[in-house]
Design a protein around this motif. Structure first.
Motif, PDB file in Angstrom:
ATOM      1  N   LEU A 293       0.679  -1.284   0.021  1.00 19.58           N
ATOM      2  CA  LEU A 293       0.104   0.073   0.024  1.00 19.58           C
ATOM      3  C   LEU A 293       0.858   1.185  -0.006  1.00 19.58           C
ATOM      4  CD1 LEU A 293      -2.857  -0.667   2.683  1.00 19.58           C
ATOM      5  CD2 LEU A 293      -3.019  -0.408   0.230  1.00 19.58           C
ATOM      6  N   PRO A 294       0.527   2.123  -1.058  1.00 15.83           N
ATOM      7  CA  PRO A 294       1.502   3.344  -0.999  1.00 15.83           C
ATOM      8  C   PRO A 294       1.152   4.172   0.188  1.00 15.83           C
ATOM      9  CG  PRO A 294      -0.036   3.649  -2.905  1.00 15.83           C
ATOM     10  CD  PRO A 294      -0.273   2.340  -1.937  1.00 15.83           C
ATOM     11  N   PHE A 295       2.075   4.669   1.332  1.00 19.53           N
ATOM     12  CA  PHE A 295       1.984   5.473   2.191  1.00 19.53           C
ATOM     13  C   PHE A 295       1.105   6.639   2.033  1.00 19.53           C
ATOM     14  CE2 PHE A 295       3.130   8.310   5.505  1.00 19.53           C
ATOM     15  CZ  PHE A 295       2.602   7.857   6.820  1.00 19.53           C
ATOM     16  N   ARG A 296       1.696   7.405   1.072  1.00 15.32           N
ATOM     17  CA  ARG A 296       1.188   8.652   0.825  1.00 15.32           C
ATOM     18  C   ARG A 296      -0.176   8.711   0.528  1.00 15.32           C
ATOM     19  NH1 ARG A 296       3.664   9.903  -3.659  1.00 15.32           N
ATOM     20  NH2 ARG A 296       5.397  10.790  -3.000  1.00 15.32           N
ATOM     21  N   TYR A 331       1.187  15.798   6.921  1.00 15.73           N
ATOM     22  CA  TYR A 331       2.036  15.178   5.828  1.00 15.73           C
ATOM     23  C   TYR A 331       2.138  15.840   4.588  1.00 15.73           C
ATOM     24  CZ  TYR A 331       4.064  11.502   3.300  1.00 15.73           C
ATOM     25  OH  TYR A 331       4.882  10.599   2.425  1.00 15.73           O
ATOM     26  N   THR A 356       9.443  15.638   4.791  1.00 19.40           N
ATOM     27  CA  THR A 356       9.078  15.918   6.069  1.00 19.40           C
ATOM     28  C   THR A 356       9.748  17.045   6.545  1.00 19.40           C
ATOM     29  OG1 THR A 356       9.021  14.866   8.403  1.00 19.40           O
ATOM     30  CG2 THR A 356      10.795  14.180   6.883  1.00 19.40           C
ATOM     31  N   PRO A 362       6.053  11.165  10.771  1.00 22.42           N
ATOM     32  CA  PRO A 362       4.924  10.183  10.758  1.00 22.42           C
ATOM     33  C   PRO A 362       5.077   8.955  11.099  1.00 22.42           C
ATOM     34  CG  PRO A 362       5.690  10.716   8.381  1.00 22.42           C
ATOM     35  CD  PRO A 362       6.724  11.295   9.348  1.00 22.42           C
ATOM     36  N   LEU A 364       4.468   5.396  10.999  1.00 18.16           N
ATOM     37  CA  LEU A 364       4.245   4.676   9.937  1.00 18.16           C
ATOM     38  C   LEU A 364       3.425   3.299  10.309  1.00 18.16           C
ATOM     39  CD1 LEU A 364       7.858   4.540   8.285  1.00 18.16           C
ATOM     40  CD2 LEU A 364       6.011   5.775   7.445  1.00 18.16           C
ATOM     41  N   ILE A 366       0.333   2.865  11.036  1.00 19.91           N
ATOM     42  CA  ILE A 366      -1.135   3.549  10.875  1.00 19.91           C
ATOM     43  C   ILE A 366      -2.271   2.723  10.994  1.00 19.91           C
ATOM     44  CG2 ILE A 366      -0.467   5.834   9.685  1.00 19.91           C
ATOM     45  CD1 ILE A 366      -1.351   4.532   7.020  1.00 19.91           C
TER      46      ILE A 366
END
Lengths: 481, 937
Positions: A293-296, A331, A356, A362, A364, A366
């Motif tokens: 999954l792309p974090f952004r 972010y 950042t 952040p 990570l 999440i």
């Protein structure tokens, strides 16, 4: 129509994009307001098709059209305004994002537009927010880029004494291309794999003879409960497309028809990419049994997400709305600041610029376990399987359940509205709210709050945001010692 | 899980440390605010108050060929609405969008001017600085005097909430298309009329010119034409050409509907919708096709006039107004439609969205939604109509609704219809309804519930002086409650105490702490029992005996509508032995007296034939107790005066019912902990949720006030729970009082807890002044009864005393309630006197959501297939009943009396489900003979 349109400017560049499926998008354009010539098109993106959908002249005419009247633009500083056209005479709909920016030393008005056939209106409207959010963010970044180019140009002009405006002016286009293509791909994938507006309950887990027939009882409870707690936003991953889609359809039962149209089923053979902003999406794991999954993009989704793995029956969820929005904005700010501070083109390259600032690291991790149990979904699942499947009884019972949730959400909004005099006073009596509205179970409150957030955006941040923000600040301060 | 490129950056720690602080910070215009409501006073509601206008409105603007964009009118036409908002500037902004580039006028290469029937365009745009966003619907009207024959107009829905416009785009588009079609239809009619007049003028001019030319020809004997003659000839040629051009234009405008309809097949769904409206408008106003032509030909006699050769220049002429451009009738119709739109989309988006979701979900619940929803079917029909079907007034609907729903077609018919449409705008209805509320209810009214009939009563503020926390006392419980808790009959009866009795005794002694009720006495003191509440019938002895055996603790008297299919099912289950029916029982006696008014051969208790009842399992146990079933001819709604002929010894009005010794404090005199909120409630009117489809009687205003008064009731009356329980469990509650306004107000407030029997009737009678009849208890579950001083009111009170053991009585004048005990958990959640809910509308929403939950439980219980049928042949009824009880307790989590509530709702569902013709019957009349308590403040 083409004979009535002015010829396109010879300067218009065009990028043709090859898409695997059908493209509902006719074209995308980037136009600007020229102080002498008026609206002018800078770039066109169009899907590569055998049949010419719109001629360049027509696209140029329509793109110019979007900037008409913008000489009167009266916007807040930094605003990115959305204009939406349904031009029956031309048979198209146009979505334009209008913004001001500095380019080559001039402050001007720009418009990034996408053009679709009018027949796709009902297809497009549920996806409007997704498209606008994504294009808005790329514009934010592009605007900084444009500004920096200007500075660089000025420096170069001073140093070299040469005019290189035209060369430099093109460089925002690759950045926009980097988002226009994914938006085209998203619309294309939605055309073929979006969840239908009406779901047959027979295609879902709720048609089982008994709870636990298709999937474990606790897993189903967790999945639905967390799905509702994260505003109906979930990612379902697994190795079997059939299994994934069954859960996707089940979760979509708890959404409105418009939200279902903003959800996507899993592709049977190869996996789609994760798309930020969809409500429910099914994704297929690769041969190694993993999905990245792309974090952004997960962070930029408008709502927190529930991650459901149907292979190992795990359910993880992101923090609630106010925390998600707070993290998201931090972010975003960090990313934009990094763009602003980047000194070379390599630094600004889109794939590597993860940014950042010094004060923000952040979290990570999440996705967390579902902590709060609810009674609403539990009671529903305990009860619904008592009704005979195959009839419309379960659908009716589900509709009643959803009606209860929506009515509770509206009552909650009204309660807060009354208590705070429409936001004029801070909300202090969460305990009373829980008792008065029979939401004493934390999970129940989360579900109803999440539903309320969708119909009254910003409610979480208003209720919990400031204390949360303060506590985070305090924590940061404490951590520095 | 998280992709590598995203994470990599976070590892570049050294870069952060080296981050130069001398770098210029990111300008705020390029950033995003960290906190959604970072600015002062910002909150989820503040965006609605940021604009210079107070609420959404509609603006009609024109791009005038003389002065440019200009605002023409606003809806509502009230300067307070748009305040200081610059309409001129905004008109300029919305009209500056070059929304079409299609050629209009005289195309090159074409012999004659060509009308281009341009499709409407829709644009959403905004002015973020002003906080104004708009849905703009552009349309073109035709004007013979205008440049290119066209006049561009737009109608804009202006709101401070951008999301509202986008989320309601399709609805706005559909509604504005209707308005636009109306304008354009009127305009085509007016344009055609204008052309006809012009043609007549031209024809007349040609005749005049021709005559003049002929005269000149005759006068000319020189053999050549004079310059005057040539000029005349040219003029004549020009007129001839003009005639041909105008004839062509007339032909074009007349061919419009057919051309557009042909083209519509190629367009999108939205266009189709628009054109559907066109065709609807055309067909509604002109039933046959030939009428299309009539639209353009039916003109009053016109006297042609001579046209001068040189027309005035465009800047000299006065442009037609919008009203002149369209037919007045169509123009006013359009305004009505726009007012409708303004009302339809008024209010906060969250209410609009929820009402839309509500309607969609309720459509899927046709089995249960009659219980607590008001006229749902009508609502859903409205919604459906608005989606696709051409509106036609339904025969079964109230005229005001049908007028409103069918706004356009109705108005298209005549100006008279337009007036009706205007009157049907909900705001007006609300204002006007108050005038009618004092009208005495007629027979028709009895069959349909009209919650708005009490608006004026609701208007009266409920003030009070007694705080909600004040303790109340149960002055007396019936002797039988103390001794024999499951019976309230004779004191002389000596029955050994059973364990059940002991338990109940303990209950009777309890202090209901939550309601601060103190039981002063539980002794079997006959003196404490109001006379009218005493069981004065010898049959009571039998009742007690039978009651003691009744495991259910209830005696059921059933008077039901004949429903053969149900009666058949019940036959097996309702085998009340004739020996158990004591004809001297109060109801038994009553049944004799009822035979006359009921006009049917009333069944004796032993007569089981044709007895209607509810599903078989429900009453299987009743043969252990006293059970009387008889048929009531429910088709006789008229009260029978003969029922008043009671024996003298029965005329014994109680002090509770008749005496006015107790301080006569009206509801209005009570202090209300929430009374300070009532003023606040009224301030929310600007954003008060207005249903997207106004639902007639159950308007938001009504709901708000009903909720407000219900909230006051539960705060003022500590015995609100048993009263509400009575309503929810189908036991008729009679609200007794002298002051009609107060009674009506409370009845309206309590009506939100009353389950409906059908979609068409709410079983609530707001005000009765004549004696109650047994059919009233079948028809009404909540009755406002007038207390009239004796001797005039003796009949009324006596009738009530007759049935008082089987009904709950709330005496408003004495602040007393007599009804069964309630120990459940459901009602306290529904009506908690400590609730911090401040406004009536919020409380109404809370009640609605709780009742929906209750419906859901009842639905599950009703349709749970394995509950009601034996699993195998050998399974006894007891096992089935046990399974049902277990289900109610364990699966549905119900305790004590809550079970009866769900069972009652389930009965209604079954009855409704079994009925062929919905709304034609009433549920059975059932008296639960359970001990009642007297609560008094």
């Amino acid at each position: 129509m083409s004979n009535l349109c002015p010829p396109p400017s010879p300067a218009v560049a065009k990028t043709e994009i090859a898409l695997s499926g059908e493209s509902p998008l006719l074209a995308a354009t980037f136009a600007y307001w020229d102080n002498i010539l008026g609206p002018r098109v800078r770039h066109i993106w169009a899907p590569k098709t055998e049949q010419l959908l719109l001629s360049d002249g027509e696209i140029t005419f329509l793109a110019n059209h979007t900037l008409n009247g913008e000489i009167l633009r009266n916007a807040e500083s930094g605003a990115i305004d959305v204009k939406f056209f349904v031009l029956s005479e031309k048979g198209v709909i146009i979505v334009s994002l209008i913004f001001d920016g500095n380019w080559n030393g001039d402050r001007s008005t720009y418009g990034l537009s996408i053009i679709l056939p009018q027949t796709e209106l009902s297809f497009y409207l549920p996806l409007h927010r997704v498209c606008v959010d994504r294009l808005t963010h790329i514009i934010r970044k592009g605007r900084i880029w444009m500004h920096k180019e200007r500075q660089e140009n000025v420096q170069k002009i001073v140093l070299e004494g040469t005019e290189r405006m035209e060369d430099q002016g093109q460089s925002i286009i690759p950045m926009l291309t980097g988002e226009v293509i994914p938006v085209m791909e998203l619309l294309s994938s939605m055309k073929s794999h979006s969840v239908p507006e009406e779901i047959d309950i027979a295609d879902t887990v709720l048609n089982d003879d008994d709870i636990g027939d298709s999937c474990h009882e606790g897993f189903l409870l967790n999945a639905i409960s967390s799905h509702l707690q994260t505003c109906g936003c979930s990612v379902v991953v697994g190795s079997s497309a059939e299994k994934v889609n069954k859960i996707v359809r089940t979760l979509c039962l708890f959404l409105t028809p418009a939200e279902r149209k903003c959800s996507r089923l899993c592709e049977a053979e190869s996996s789609f990419k994760y798309e930020s902003g969809l409500f429910v999406q099914g994704l297929l794991k690769d041969s190694t049994g993993s999905f990245v999954l792309p974090f952004r993009q997960v962070m930029y989704a408008p709502y927190p997400t529930t991650h459901i793995d149907v292979d190992v029956n795990t359910v993880k969820q992101m923090p609630p709305c106010h925390e998600h929005i707070y993290n998201q904005r931090r972010y975003m700010r960090s990313e934009l600041t990094a763009f602003w501070r980047a000194t070379s083109e390599e630094d600004m390259a889109q794939d590597t610029i993860i940014c950042t600032d010094e004060s923000f690291t952040p979290d990570l991790n999440i996705f967390q376990d579902v902590l709060h149990r609810d009674t609403l979904v539990k009671a529903f699942l305990d009860q619904v399987f008592h009704l005979k499947p195959g009839l419309s009884l379960r659908s009716t019972f589900l509709a009643q359940f959803l009606l209860v949730l929506h009515r509770k959400a509206l009552t909650l909004i009204k309660y807060i509205e009354d208590d705070t005099q429409k936001g004029k006073k801070p909300f202090k009596s969460l305990r009373n709210l829980k008792i008065d509205l029979d939401l004493t179970a934390e999970g129940d409150l989360n579900i109803i709050m999440a539903l309320a957030e969708k119909i009254k955006p910003g409610l979480h941040s208003f209720i919990f945001g400031r204390p949360f923000y303060t506590s985070v600040q305090e924590r940061d301060v404490l951590m520095t010692f | 899980m998280i992709s590598a490129p995203d994470v990599v950056a976070f590892t570049k720690e050294e870069e952060y440390e080296e981050e130069p602080y001398n770098e210029p910070a990111l300008p705020e215009e390029y950033s995003v605010p960290l906190f959604p409501f970072s600015s002062q006073g910002a909150n989820p509601w503040s965006k609605l108050s940021g604009a210079k206008f107070s609420r959404d409105f509609i603006l009609i603007s024109e791009f005038s060929e003389q002065v440019g964009p200009q605002p023409l009118l606003t809806i509502p036409n009230d300067t307070k609405v748009f305040g200081t908002f610059d309409l001129n500037y905004f008109s300029l902004r919305i009209m500056s969008v070059d929304y079409q580039a299609s050629f209009v006028g005289h195309p090159p290469g074409s012999a004659y001017p060509k009308l281009n029937f341009v499709e409407d365009s829709k644009v959403v745009l905004g002015d973020s600085k002003e906080g104004a966003f708009a849905y703009v619907h552009h349309l073109t009207l035709y004007d013979l005097e205008a440049r290119g024959f066209v006049r561009p107009f737009c109608m804009a829905y202006i709101s401070a909430d951008q999301h509202k416009i986008m989320q309601q785009f399709q609805e706005l588009s559909a509604e504005f298309s209707k308005a636009s079609e109306c304008l354009k239809t009127g305009n085509r009619k007016a344009f055609a009329g204008e052309l006809e007049k012009k043609l007549k003028d031209l024809d007349y001019t040609r005749t005049v010119l021709h005559t003049e030319t002929e005269i000149q020809k005759k006068a000319n004997d020189k053999g050549f034409y004079s310059s005057q003659a040539i000029e005349k000839a040219n003029e004549l040629a020009s007129v001839e050409k003009s005639i041909i051009e105008h004839q062509d234009l007339l032909k074009q405008i007349r061919s419009y509907p057919h051309r557009k309809l042909k083209g519509s097949a190629l367009c999108s769904g939205e266009t189709e919708h628009t054109q559907d409206q066109t065709s609807q408008a055309a067909t509604t106003s002109h039933p046959d096709e030939s009428a299309d032509t009539d639209l353009y030909t039916c003109r009053p006699a016109y006297t042609p006039k001579l046209i001068k050769a040189k027309s005035t220049k465009c800047f000299d002429k006065k442009l037609k107004t919008l009203e002149e451009l369209c037919d007045t009738e169509y123009f006013t119709q359009t305004l009505a439609q726009l007012s409708h739109i303004e009302h339809m989309f008024r209010g906060d988006l969250c209410y609009l969205l929820t009402s839309q979701i509500d309607r969609a979900l309720l459509k899927q619940q046709h089995i249960t939604n009659f219980l607590f929803e008001d006229f749902v079917e009508v609502d859903s029909r409205v919604a459906e109509k608005q989606e696709s079907v051409p509106p036609k007034p339904g025969p079964g609907r109230p005229p005001s609704r049908s007028l409103e729903e069918c706004l356009i077609p109705q108005v298209l018919i005549s100006v008279g219809s337009y007036k009706s449409s205007v009157e049907s705008v909900p705001i007006k209805m609300e204002q006007e309804l108050g005038d009618e509320e004092y009208k005495e209810a007629d027979v028709a009214e009895m069959s349909s519930f009209d919650p708005q009939e009490n608006l004026d009563y609701l208007d009266m503020d409920m003030k009070g002086s007694i705080s909600s926390g004040e303790s109340i006392e149960v002055l007396g419980t019936e002797k039988s409650t103390a001794v024999l808790p499951e019976s309230d009959s004779q004191a002389s009866l000596t029955v050994p105490l059973s364990p059940q009795v002991v338990r109940s005794k303990a209950v009777s002694h309890r202090t209901i702490s939550e309601d601060s009720i103190e039981v002063l006495s539980t002794c079997p003191s006959e003196a404490l029992i109001p006379e009218d509440f005493k069981a004065s019938y010898p049959s009571a002895i039998n009742e007690e005996e039978s009651y003691a055996d009744d495991s259910e603790g209830a005696i059921h008297f059933q008077a039901s509508v004949c429903a053969p299919e149900l009666g058949e099912a019940e036959e097996g289950g309702l085998e009340t032995p004739p020996s158990q029916i004591d004809s001297s029982c109060c109801i038994g006696k009553e049944s004799d007296s009822l035979r006359v008014p009921l006009s049917t051969p009333a069944h004796t208790p032993s007569d089981q034939d044709g007895v209607v009842s509810i599903p078989p399992q429900r009453y299987r146990q009743k043969d252990q107790g006293f059970h009387v079933d008889f048929v009531v001819e429910n088709a006789n709604p008229l009260r029978d005066s003969s029922s008043e002929g009671f024996p003298a010894d029965e005329l014994d009005p109680s002090h509770l019912l008749a005496s006015r010794d107790v301080s006569k404090t009206s509801l209005d005199n009570y202090s209300d902990s929430a009374s300070n909120m009532s003023s606040l409630a009224s301030t929310s009117s600007d954003r008060t949720p207005s249903s997207a489809h106004p639902t007639g009687p159950s308007s938001e205003r009504h709901k708000k006030r009903a909720g407000q008064n219900a909230l006051k009731f539960i705060r003022q009356y500590p015995f609100a729970h048993p009263a509400i329980y009575s309503l929810l469990s189908g036991r008729t509650l009679v609200v007794l009082g002298e002051d009609e306004a107060i009674v009506r107000k409370l009845v309206t407030a309590l009506s939100i807890f009353v389950p409906n029997h059908s979609r068409y009737a709410k079983p609530v009678k707001h005000w009765v002044s004549s004696p109650l009849h047994i059919t009233d208890f079948q028809r009404w579950k909540l009755i406002g009864l007038q207390r009239v001083a004796a001797p005039a009111g003796a009949g009324t009170l006596h009738a009530l005393s007759r049935y008082s053991r089987y009904t709950s009585v709330l005496d408003l004048d004495n602040k007393a309630l007599r009804c069964p005990l309630y120990r459940g958990a459901l009602v306290p959640r529904l009506a908690d006197h400590r609730t911090q809910i401040k406004r009536g509308s919020t409380y109404y929403l809370h009640v609605q959501s709780m009742l929906t939950q209750l419906c859901s439980k009842a639905f599950l219980y009703t349709f749970c297939h394995h509950l009601h049928l034996p699993a195998h042949d050998k399974e006894t009824e007891e096992v089935v009943a046990g399974r049902q009880a277990s289900f109610l307790k364990l699966t549905l989590g119900l305790v004590n009396e809550d079970i009866k509530v769900v069972q009652y709702l389930a009965e209604l569902l079954k009855l409704r489900y079994a009925q062929d013709a919905p709304g034609t019957g009433h549920p059975m009349l059932r008296f639960d003979y359970v001990p009642s308590f007297l609560y008094k403040i």
